[in-house]
Design a protein around this motif. Sequence first.
Motif, PDB file in Angstrom:
ATOM      1  N   SER A   2      -4.632  -4.893 -17.415  1.00 32.11           N
ATOM      2  CA  SER A   2      -3.322  -5.155 -16.826  1.00 32.11           C
ATOM      3  C   SER A   2      -3.351  -4.955 -15.311  1.00 32.11           C
ATOM      4  O   SER A   2      -4.075  -4.107 -14.803  1.00 32.11           O
ATOM      5  CB  SER A   2      -2.268  -4.247 -17.453  1.00 32.11           C
ATOM      6  OG  SER A   2      -2.571  -2.906 -17.181  1.00 32.11           O
ATOM      7  N   ASN A   5       0.161  -2.509  -9.726  1.00 25.86           N
ATOM      8  CA  ASN A   5       1.082  -2.885  -8.659  1.00 25.86           C
ATOM      9  C   ASN A   5       0.628  -2.190  -7.367  1.00 25.86           C
ATOM     10  O   ASN A   5       1.206  -1.196  -6.951  1.00 25.86           O
ATOM     11  CB  ASN A   5       2.510  -2.476  -9.037  1.00 25.86           C
ATOM     12  CG  ASN A   5       3.506  -2.818  -7.965  1.00 25.86           C
ATOM     13  OD1 ASN A   5       3.240  -3.580  -7.048  1.00 25.86           O
ATOM     14  ND2 ASN A   5       4.685  -2.207  -8.067  1.00 25.86           N
ATOM     15  N   GLN A   7       0.282  -1.133  -3.756  1.00 23.08           N
ATOM     16  CA  GLN A   7       1.080  -1.098  -2.536  1.00 23.08           C
ATOM     17  C   GLN A   7       0.185  -0.489  -1.468  1.00 23.08           C
ATOM     18  O   GLN A   7      -0.564   0.446  -1.737  1.00 23.08           O
ATOM     19  CB  GLN A   7       2.336  -0.252  -2.722  1.00 23.08           C
ATOM     20  CG  GLN A   7       3.255  -0.748  -3.818  1.00 23.08           C
ATOM     21  CD  GLN A   7       3.851  -2.091  -3.496  1.00 23.08           C
ATOM     22  OE1 GLN A   7       4.393  -2.303  -2.421  1.00 23.08           O
ATOM     23  NE2 GLN A   7       3.756  -3.022  -4.445  1.00 23.08           N
ATOM     24  N   ASP A  71      -0.405   3.076  -6.545  1.00 25.49           N
ATOM     25  CA  ASP A  71       0.230   2.337  -7.632  1.00 25.49           C
ATOM     26  C   ASP A  71       1.731   2.411  -7.429  1.00 25.49           C
ATOM     27  O   ASP A  71       2.329   3.480  -7.551  1.00 25.49           O
ATOM     28  CB  ASP A  71      -0.179   2.931  -8.980  1.00 25.49           C
ATOM     29  CG  ASP A  71       0.345   2.147 -10.169  1.00 25.49           C
ATOM     30  OD1 ASP A  71       1.321   1.371 -10.011  1.00 25.49           O
ATOM     31  OD2 ASP A  71      -0.217   2.307 -11.266  1.00 25.49           O
ATOM     32  N   GLY A  72       2.329   1.278  -7.099  1.00 28.86           N
ATOM     33  CA  GLY A  72       3.761   1.223  -6.828  1.00 28.86           C
ATOM     34  C   GLY A  72       4.636   1.499  -8.039  1.00 28.86           C
ATOM     35  O   GLY A  72       5.849   1.667  -7.893  1.00 28.86           O
ATOM     36  N   ASP A  73       4.051   1.571  -9.239  1.00 22.05           N
ATOM     37  CA  ASP A  73       4.835   1.844 -10.442  1.00 22.05           C
ATOM     38  C   ASP A  73       4.819   3.313 -10.842  1.00 22.05           C
ATOM     39  O   ASP A  73       5.462   3.683 -11.823  1.00 22.05           O
ATOM     40  CB  ASP A  73       4.310   1.003 -11.610  1.00 22.05           C
ATOM     41  CG  ASP A  73       4.564  -0.477 -11.400  1.00 22.05           C
ATOM     42  OD1 ASP A  73       5.527  -0.831 -10.677  1.00 22.05           O
ATOM     43  OD2 ASP A  73       3.789  -1.293 -11.941  1.00 22.05           O
ATOM     44  N   VAL A  74       4.093   4.142 -10.113  1.00 22.98           N
ATOM     45  CA  VAL A  74       4.020   5.568 -10.430  1.00 22.98           C
ATOM     46  C   VAL A  74       5.173   6.291  -9.728  1.00 22.98           C
ATOM     47  O   VAL A  74       5.379   6.101  -8.526  1.00 22.98           O
ATOM     48  CB  VAL A  74       2.659   6.159  -9.977  1.00 22.98           C
ATOM     49  CG1 VAL A  74       2.634   7.664 -10.099  1.00 22.98           C
ATOM     50  CG2 VAL A  74       1.528   5.539 -10.781  1.00 22.98           C
TER      51      VAL A  74
END
Length: 166
Positions: A2, A5, A7, A71-74
């Motif tokens: 996967s 994201n 950043q 990781d922009g989703d963390v």
Amino acid sequence: MSPINFQAFTGLITHMEDYPFYPTDEETGCHKFITVQNETGMIVNFIAGPNTYFVNHEMVSVGDQITGYLDGDVPVILIYPPQYYALIIVKESPSTHVKVDYFDDDLVSGDGNLKLHVNPDTPILLTNGQAFNQNPAQRNLIVTYTHTSKSIPALTTPEEIIVYCR
């Protein structure tokens, strides 16, 4: 695999020290606290731990220009300046470009700006330096390159591809 994201934040290292917030001696010195300031004055603190990948295993120090990827989703704690765990750190160089992104079936980056032309001589490695013997498509990649075409997406033959496995 996967997509991550990714950043990025680019700037000059203004301060660097061992991460001071570990309660046990066993963890002391294993993480670095890196303060980075960009050209507009924005400041970010990166925590670089044993799992942070430094491209080309470069040493960094105060005064170096780097790009840190997170990781922009963390979730992150809401403090100023912001503090992030760095997944990847690139010491910037005028002669080499680095692209960190998810590349699809056609080896086009997630933002659509770069397409890879992989030749048989292109080294494809894991972050631990071992050969990666599978197709690099549909993976998170760290790509180093020197030249691109002027097309959209830009085409490049990478100097090296690093497969970033979580």
